[in-house]
Design an enzyme around this catalytic site. Sequence first.
Site, PDB file in Angstrom:
ATOM      1  CB  THR C 103      -0.949   0.055   1.216  1.00 31.82           C
ATOM      2  OG1 THR C 103      -0.169   0.143   2.405  1.00 31.82           O
ATOM      3  CG2 THR C 103      -1.860  -1.157   1.291  1.00 31.82           C
ATOM      4  CG  HIS C 104       0.329   4.420   1.217  1.00 25.11           C
ATOM      5  ND1 HIS C 104      -0.383   5.585   1.067  1.00 25.11           N
ATOM      6  CD2 HIS C 104      -0.386   3.667   2.105  1.00 25.11           C
ATOM      7  CE1 HIS C 104      -1.452   5.547   1.855  1.00 25.11           C
ATOM      8  NE2 HIS C 104      -1.483   4.399   2.483  1.00 25.11           N
ATOM      9  CB  SER C 225      15.912   2.461 -27.469  1.00 23.70           C
ATOM     10  OG  SER C 225      16.590   3.655 -27.811  1.00 23.70           O
ATOM     11  CE  LYS C 231      15.409   1.608 -21.769  1.00 22.17           C
ATOM     12  NZ  LYS C 231      14.816   2.892 -22.058  1.00 22.17           N
ATOM     13  CG  ASN C 233      12.023   0.636 -23.875  1.00 24.71           C
ATOM     14  OD1 ASN C 233      12.686   0.692 -22.848  1.00 24.71           O
ATOM     15  ND2 ASN C 233      12.372   1.262 -24.987  1.00 24.71           N
ATOM     16  CD  GLU C 238       6.303   2.438 -20.886  1.00 28.34           C
ATOM     17  OE1 GLU C 238       7.030   2.829 -19.973  1.00 28.34           O
ATOM     18  OE2 GLU C 238       6.666   2.417 -22.081  1.00 28.34           O
ATOM     19  CE  LYS C 273     -22.261   8.338 -37.652  1.00 26.07           C
ATOM     20  NZ  LYS C 273     -23.418   8.837 -36.895  1.00 26.07           N
TER      21      LYS C 273
END
Lengths: 415, 415, 415, 415
Positions: C103-104, C225, C231, C233, C238, C273
Amino acid sequence: MPKKKQLWSSRFSEAVDPAVRKFTSSLSFDKRLALYDIQGSLAHARMLGACAILTRRDVAAIERGLARVRREIETGRFEWSPDDEDVHVAIERHATLIMPGYTHLQVAQPVTFGHHLLAYVAMLERDYERLAECRRRVNRLPLGAAALAGTGFAIDRERVARELGFDGVAENSLDAVSDRDFAIEFCACASLVMVHLSRLAEELVLWASPRFGFVRLPDRYCTGSSIMPQKKNPDVPELVRGKSGRVFGSLVALLAIMKGQPLAYNKDNQEDKEPLFDAAATVKSSLGVFAGLIADLVPVPRAMRAAALEGHATATDLADYLVRKGVPFRDAHEAVARAVREAERAGVDLAQLPFSKLRSFSPKIGRDVKGILTLEGSVAARNHIGGTAPAQVRQAIARARSRLPRARKRLAKSK
Amino acid sequence: MPKKKQLWSSRFSEAVDPAVRKFTSSLSFDKRLALYDIQGSLAHARMLGACAILTRRDVAAIERGLARVRREIETGRFEWSPDDEDVHVAIERHATLIMPGYTHLQVAQPVTFGHHLLAYVAMLERDYERLAECRRRVNRLPLGAAALAGTGFAIDRERVARELGFDGVAENSLDAVSDRDFAIEFCACASLVMVHLSRLAEELVLWASPRFGFVRLPDRYCTGSSIMPQKKNPDVPELVRGKSGRVFGSLVALLAIMKGQPLAYNKDNQEDKEPLFDAAATVKSSLGVFAGLIADLVPVPRAMRAAALEGHATATDLADYLVRKGVPFRDAHEAVARAVREAERAGVDLAQLPFSKLRSFSPKIGRDVKGILTLEGSVAARNHIGGTAPAQVRQAIARARSRLPRARKRLAKSK
Amino acid sequence: MPKKKQLWSSRFSEAVDPAVRKFTSSLSFDKRLALYDIQGSLAHARMLGACAILTRRDVAAIERGLARVRREIETGRFEWSPDDEDVHVAIERHATLIMPGYTHLQVAQPVTFGHHLLAYVAMLERDYERLAECRRRVNRLPLGAAALAGTGFAIDRERVARELGFDGVAENSLDAVSDRDFAIEFCACASLVMVHLSRLAEELVLWASPRFGFVRLPDRYCTGSSIMPQKKNPDVPELVRGKSGRVFGSLVALLAIMKGQPLAYNKDNQEDKEPLFDAAATVKSSLGVFAGLIADLVPVPRAMRAAALEGHATATDLADYLVRKGVPFRDAHEAVARAVREAERAGVDLAQLPFSKLRSFSPKIGRDVKGILTLEGSVAARNHIGGTAPAQVRQAIARARSRLPRARKRLAKSK
Amino acid sequence: MPKKKQLWSSRFSEAVDPAVRKFTSSLSFDKRLALYDIQGSLAHARMLGACAILTRRDVAAIERGLARVRREIETGRFEWSPDDEDVHVAIERHATLIMPGYTHLQVAQPVTFGHHLLAYVAMLERDYERLAECRRRVNRLPLGAAALAGTGFAIDRERVARELGFDGVAENSLDAVSDRDFAIEFCACASLVMVHLSRLAEELVLWASPRFGFVRLPDRYCTGSSIMPQKKNPDVPELVRGKSGRVFGSLVALLAIMKGQPLAYNKDNQEDKEPLFDAAATVKSSLGVFAGLIADLVPVPRAMRAAALEGHATATDLADYLVRKGVPFRDAHEAVARAVREAERAGVDLAQLPFSKLRSFSPKIGRDVKGILTLEGSVAARNHIGGTAPAQVRQAIARARSRLPRARKRLAKSK
């Protein structure tokens, strides 16, 4: 372009405007980014040459290649609002035309039609100002930010910025990569433009309704019905009103997309282009069709006057008259309210009550009251900057017109 | 104020900041409009006196009455961000501190912590600019518009505008009565501020998580849990992140309210105040708590460095190195990608591969490569305006600091 | 389909999934309405024949014509989530795998990975229910409403409704013409689906980050990338997170469009639409890619366990233990809080404090406390419906699986 | 409650309704949660007693304490729409009253006033259904989820659920803690209610405008102007229209707050209560004032009829007449369009053209055409389920009325 005749075309005396036909169809943005990309790549390559990172020969080869690609792309160009001057002429021709000013869609006080339209000039001038400020703020070169931390090559960012017409360079590479303020701020400005156009649209729909009949819209901005042979529908204003929702949606989408993203780039941001482009296209086309429609709007003075005469529109003038004669405002207001009830009982407008009747509500009412109760007297009295008196309206038009050339010059420069 | 001890307080070494306690409670705006009303009424009365519409005696009586009412209202004052200077000091002290720069929350390249925080300075400077422009635009005197058409009394609007500190008068009475652009534009600016704060909030929550551990938040900006004795929760950043939604909601409410309204005033507009006031209060309090929190944020250099060393953060530097040695970028990229796969297989960072291994991916790799692969070498290489090199970050801080006094002066003037 | 190799492909061991490639490109809806139109026209023509409004010959001619048009349109079909069963298998295989519950974003208590994923099953089951109810409600035949008042021809609306698979007829012709509830309700349901997927997306991005390392995403759901060779990703989660904003935008657009419209049809409604279709396509494709991604997600038990051991995750268990021994909860909470501070000072997890040390915080702590402080002990204790104990998780999976066939049957019927 | 007289009260014949006065002021929710909390705590304590986790004595003590707290809180109760039956009576009394049906605010075809109002009955019935389904779905007991993983105490969740009137228990503890679907779904339902009310509001404002004059609003639902003595403003419908924006804003706020949050609880969620409570209060009060206003609405048949006679409202009937005589629809449509142009030229309604003139547009037009062209003939022809014929409207009212008792019973049960 010889088109198949619409089922409802026999009802109309002119064809639908091609711009209107285009307005109702969706716009494609596939090629737009490509052209800007090429322009940016050219400036970049030249700078790399100047910094001796590329040889002169490499630069020349790149220039030739990009020029070829560019030719292969067919460009599609838009023109901003055809002739702003026309709109001002339209407003001026009507500076003395009286119509009912409404609040709560109840007759409030008479105003001139020119004064009413100038309210939209004020709104659109604020819109112009906002968009100009937005452009200056976002017009910063991001190149050099590279992936997020800047580049290890010794580049000259200011040179590229100057060559591409940017107002400066982005000051922080992480911000340059992850910022989408430009899209959000533009969509916020665009939303305000659409709020204003949607209000004008609402009024045009009302005014064109047979119950008002204040204006006639040119046939080429209307369509008919394939079921009902008698219809002439104000499709263009209604569609503009509807499209305001679309632009609000783009703004909300962008705010939600950017909210809570850690730096720097995340793939979420790929979702920025469609709302931005759609908002730009919607505002552009909406302004375009309205520029044409307003210039050719035909006001119906008789209908406006009749409406202004039916709602006791000069009741406030009577109250002000009594105040000037020394009656406290509260008492003046109450006396006039009683006079209005009497007029309603008699089925006439306040201005049509006989003098003796009027006087029974306050002994301060004299023979000079009649001039006060006319529509012309009411509008002429509001003679200060921002007031509806014809003299003031003409001056306001002159001021607005004088601001136009400057705006045009700035627009031309920024292209 | 001796408060009842929270269940979770034994876990903490300092008490919750009173500003934080206030931040989590809702704010009341009941008295704010009243004070502005009084100020406006005073200026109005004095102008009416100067125009001989009221007698000098009337004006004096009104002044006395309003002064009494004013005293009866207890004022509640807010102070904008306590000490902006502190924040700049915080950024500077860290200009050489290296952390991993992320894209897609994957390690991308090393950046300095100061450079990262400067990205937010850039965002907030745009926010400041926007709010200043908004204020100048909306700060027009509407008085004189009366019900909608202007007033029949011979008033002096410019005088009142000067006396009340307006930048000018509203140019059209219908617009003055029906316009709510000021509320919408402010909420759009406020939404962008909250987008920026919510991104910083997201990062603070991540950085304070044990998995990152990049920063320690001061205890007084955190709360515990009444169930779980070990918890120290970053409540303040989370609440700021949540409050961004609230401000977006206010913006949407206002856009929907104004859309499609005919001129001039309609009762719908009564709904403008709550979203506007709420957005203003939310932005103000969010900026306030963040100003304090950022100034006392404790970075954990060791954790940042460890994280920067685990994601092959200098892979791009190796590719750039090969490019500078004449290897085409595509080939350099591929060679480095293969080196990264090898490093992953070996369970080490790219920088830790032995030289012989590295060289096997490209014969152009020489002994000088080691300096290239360090975090320090990587950040130092990005040495241009906007880049992450410590020298650039220091200059950027200096520039930002030099802009502060001007902003403060303008703020002071506009109060 | 042999595609040009991406610059970053050497970093990856499998190619990007074609569905993923499609997901990132925009979808076209040009032909969809046409097919539904034809189906409707056929049923309408047959009914008119049955009512003797058209001759049998006319009906046959219309049928032939429409069949030809239909053949000329190439259909594009989507398949809903490939194999829901796979996802349930994935959840079950992990019912005993322990991870930290946050939590948090601070470690709270240990939970099982299966329990965590079941939270999303609960959310998606509510989504399914909402969409099913929405469909039943909006699936009413509008035909017969004509322009707005109904039709003067003696038609049989129920027959057409039955033939086209509607659940009934629209009860009011004005409502049938002007209502857009179906679009708004669908977009509201779609927004909730996207809220849920965006939360899962956020977690996947976190879990795939090197700082967490809780899961490995299949290479085919990631991209590299073109600048940074190292990388990998998590583009798909996302993008799904970003697309939630897009769907919210569609909902807002529709609400703003419909707000305040007088009956019956206005041209504003033409704007219904694009948001509706876009929301439907976005939800469909987002569910589709996630169904594949979740089924092949590779959890990393070691990383999950290490993270669960670093945040004093069993502190609540210790407090509960003391409560069961008769210590008031407030005192138990405080004793454990002090123990946590001691553990932090010593740089160890609460569970690693020596028994003597632990006992110093409360004399009620006995030798049996060790079982309480293990991750396994903590999860096993939560043994009730909805709790995280492995036995409960297995039962919850069984219940969810038993609900699947019914849902599928209903889906099949409604197609 | 003897209030200070409003400045504008002399214009009115009845005082403003107290419910209206309340409607314009803001509502406070401070005490609402407290009462539900107490109810929940009581059930919880009793269950703990039954499970022998608390002693019988503890339970009794808790019960006494809570009862005292409850008494100390003064309750504020709302009543849902005072008398739905009244509204149906209002609709029925008018089933034969003819008004113009508009599309694009242009006269389309005549409809009955009852038919028009029934469109809103259809909308509100869908709203009722949606809210009932939402309630059933969200009415799950979260207790037992504890911090996020469930509780280690052997509790009986079903028992508490039964005692508190929940429809079941939340199936997953992480979901129970982090889910805010109930708030979002309610606000989406509430937004649709407000869309419907805002459309009715727009029509009431139009109809009450002197240009339409179709209805008279009871004085007690209107207010006057402190400047203009003649004004009677439809404040209540306008405010309802404005308040729709407020509810949309709450929905957007909640969607933005929840988007992208990792499980389980984060402090962002504290921002859920204000938008939810505000939306509930807004919908409740808006429905309340409209229930009273609609029941006492006074239609003005003469004005409605005059408006229906001015827009060639029966043009479609003439086209249908020709189709029944064997003229192809396209030719019929064109013949009628030409007749409409002739009527416009002559300044009369289509129905007023002399027979000889009418016949000149098609030889198929016979003497029987006159019945076709009357308003009564037009509405009577639309005699099918959902059509505007008086017989159909009466049946539709009967069906709607028969659904009321069931709805009431369900409402009563769910309280």
